[in-house]
Write an enzyme that holds these catalytic residues in place. Structure first.
Site, short mmCIF file in Angstrom:
data_model
loop_
_atom_site.label_atom_id
_atom_site.label_comp_id
_atom_site.label_asym_id
_atom_site.label_seq_id
_atom_site.Cartn_x
_atom_site.Cartn_y
_atom_site.Cartn_z
N GLU A 353 0.83 -1.20 0.00
CA GLU A 353 0.00 0.00 0.00
C GLU A 353 0.87 1.25 0.00
O GLU A 353 0.47 2.29 -0.51
CB GLU A 353 -0.94 0.00 1.21
CG GLU A 353 -2.13 0.93 1.05
CD GLU A 353 -3.21 0.70 2.10
OE1 GLU A 353 -4.25 0.11 1.75
OE2 GLU A 353 -3.00 1.10 3.26
N HIS A 384 6.57 -26.97 3.29
CA HIS A 384 5.74 -28.06 2.79
C HIS A 384 4.63 -27.54 1.88
O HIS A 384 3.66 -28.27 1.63
CB HIS A 384 5.17 -28.85 3.97
CG HIS A 384 6.23 -29.43 4.84
ND1 HIS A 384 6.80 -30.66 4.60
CD2 HIS A 384 6.87 -28.93 5.93
CE1 HIS A 384 7.72 -30.91 5.52
NE2 HIS A 384 7.79 -29.87 6.34
N LYS A 513 -13.75 1.34 -4.17
CA LYS A 513 -14.76 1.76 -3.19
C LYS A 513 -15.91 2.49 -3.89
O LYS A 513 -17.09 2.26 -3.61
CB LYS A 513 -14.14 2.68 -2.14
CG LYS A 513 -13.24 2.02 -1.12
CD LYS A 513 -12.78 3.09 -0.13
CE LYS A 513 -11.84 2.56 0.90
NZ LYS A 513 -11.38 3.62 1.83
#
Length: 549
Positions: A353, A384, A513
């Site tokens: 960000e 793994h 948004k």
């Protein structure tokens, strides 16, 4: 001095030429030829060790990187930040999260106002409130002690408290902490379902008290409390971290349960502020202050240490080297500490960000790559899952290992030794690799037929020369955690100054948004999708059809 664009461009060109022609190619040979390599390419701050000797650098690399930092005026920009100048130029704001953990008696000025008394006042109020909740002096509406805290926030109002609370689990002696962030109703439903409203405190963390995800979840939580305990009980079961006193009052939260912070604190840098209230309630004010003290120690080191002895500067320069010169588009954060399992996500927001920008401070397109993709998981789990690609895949991804010398469980010290061994083994394996001849010899030692050896050996070759750096501290305690987070904060700052971008805004989150607000009535069926692109129209139609099925 000011940023010297001409010198900066010339130094970048020299670094690219150096990478192509004279940077280390064979790390095994580099270590064999130079017994002092670790000593030259590592630094300590007290018990914190930073080792970058397994990265493909030499003395020429480091000299050029320091030259780059000088040309980018990292020191000047650093001084400007600590002085409270408005280095967040797109929002015309100071950037002073460092003031939140400044325990000195000196002034920290923002537009001529000393902010340290304000910081201390909020911190003292937080401590008094936390002590009241922890001791039972502040009870719920029915007189019961608060046993559970639910923090409702998103982004910086969630990731920091989640990460820090989990990291400091051995220090929990307060109410249990829970966190809700996602607008998905499943998140708050699953969180609240095992809890009792009569013994639950809900903290709503939103500076403006308008963040759509946070306020939607807050209204759901409010209804949960009011439906069970009555409308009059709401005030005793909520607190807020906000500056919108009118909206908080309308929600039903008393002013003495509201804790503010300032516009010179960015969300992803706010865990040190009132946003850290759930952390303080969980571990206590004394441990929270140790958390702040660790960060402040790194602030002082970053502010005062010369470039070549400065951990955040060197970490930032290595990060820039990997991203902009070597061309590595990603970095993996691998803490060998289960309690740091949310640190990669926290650093992902902090870094991506901040430095995921494509225009410079003056609004021009950048001339090269900026922030990398940041991701990770704790070791040994990652071994793994995705380490196969890190060792033998076609992309080189630098790794950043974090490990403590000591764990919190003395009866399980043998497991901590296994953890440390795995961390160091991965670092060594990435650097050394395994040659075809070594793979053959290993298979021959198992008395396999020659044909099988030749068939399998190529699959057991590791190229090596894959860079990693390692951070080691004594133990993950509040001080060490604060210091570690501040190290990465300042690293992001250093990289941003070299990229020439603003690390302290986040305009990239705005468009989505805005469109979500437009699409809500479309998705709910109150408005049609005409005028939108064909893909969005098709997706809306499919959702409508399936919701009716």
């Amino acid at each position: 001095m000011a940023r010297d664009a001409t010198k900066l461009e010339a130094t970048v060109a020299k670094l690219k030429k150096h990478w192509a022609e004279s940077a280390p190619r064979d790390m095994r040979a580099a270590f064999s030829a130079d017994p002092g390599r670790f000593g030259r390419y590592s630094l300590c701050l007290d018990d914190l060790l930073f080792d970058w000797s397994k990265c493909r650098v030499n003395d020429e690399t480091m000299a050029l990187l320091k030259e780059l930092a000088v040309a980018a005026d990292v020191e000047g920009r650093r001084a400007a930040m600590f002085a409270g100048e408005h280095i967040n130029n797109t929002e015309d704001r100071a950037v002073l999260h460092v003031a939140l953990r400044d325990t000195s008696s000196k002034e920290v000025l923002v537009d001529g106002h000393n902010v340290l008394p304000d910081v201390k006042h909020v911190l003292d109020r937080m401590a008094a409130f936390a002590d009241g909740i922890r001791s039972g002096a502040l009870k719920g509406a029915t007189g019961r002690k608060i046993t559970d805290i639910v923090n409702i926030g998103i982004g910086g109002s969630d990731l920091g408290p989640v990460m820090a609370t989990l990291a400091l689990a051995p220090y929990h002696d307060g109410p249990r902490a829970h966190f809700v962030s996602n607008i998905d109703g499943a998140h708050i439903a699953d969180t609240l379902s095992p809890l009792d409203p009569a013994s639950t405190l809900i903290i709503v963390a939103s500076k403006t008290f308008t963040t759509i995800e946070t306020m939607t979840n807050a209204q759901t939580a409010r209804k949960w409390v009011a439906d069970t305990l009555g409308e009059a009980a709401v005030g005793a079961h909520f607190a807020a971290v906000s500056t919108a006193l009118d909206k908080v009052a309308a929600f039903g939260i008393p002013e003495d349960r509201v804790f503010g912070f300032w516009d010179w604190v960015g969300g992803r840098y706010s865990v040190w502020s009132a946003i850290g209230l759930p952390v303080m309630i969980a571990v206590g004010p004394d441990n929270f202050r140790k958390f702040l003290a660790g960060a402040h120690a790194m602030d002082v080191h970053f502010r005062d240490a010369p470039l070549e002895k400065n951990l955040p500067v060197m970490l930032g320069l290595i990060g820039y080297w990997h991203r902009a010169i070597c061309g590595y588009g990603s970095r993996a954060i691998i803490p060998y500490d289960q309690r740091l399992s949310r640190l990669p996500a926290y650093l992902q927001q902090l870094d991506m960000e901040s430095n995921g920008k494509s225009v410079t401070l003056d609004g021009k397109p950048v001339s090269g790559p900026t922030g990398p993709v940041v991701w990770g998981e704790p070791g040994t789990n990652g071994q793994h899952a995705f380490f196969q690609l890190l060792h033998q895949g076609t992309d080189t991804i630098p790794l950043e290992f974090i490990v403590a010398a000591k764990g919190h469980e003395p009866t399980l010290d043998h497991q901590h030794e296994m953890l440390m061994a795995n961390c160091l083994a991965q670092s060594e394996a990435l650097m050394k690799g395994r040659t075809l001849d070594e793979a053959r010899a290993q298979l021959q030692a198992k008395n396999l037929p020659a044909s099988q050896v030749e068939r399998i050996a190529p699959h057991r070759v590791f190229s090596g020369n894959r860079p990693s750096l390692t951070l080691i501290h004594d133990m993950l305690d509040p001080y060490a955690l604060g210091r570690l987070i501040a190290l990465y904060e300042h690293r992001v700052f250093v990289e941003a100054q070299i990229f020439g971008i603003n690390a302290f805004d986040q305009w990239g989150v705005e468009l989505g948004k805005e469109l979500a607000t437009e699409l809500l009535p479309v998705v709910s069926g109150k408005e049609g999708a005409s005028g939108r692109d064909a893909s969005t129209q098709g997706l809306v139609a499919h959702l409508h059809a399936r919701r009716k099925a």
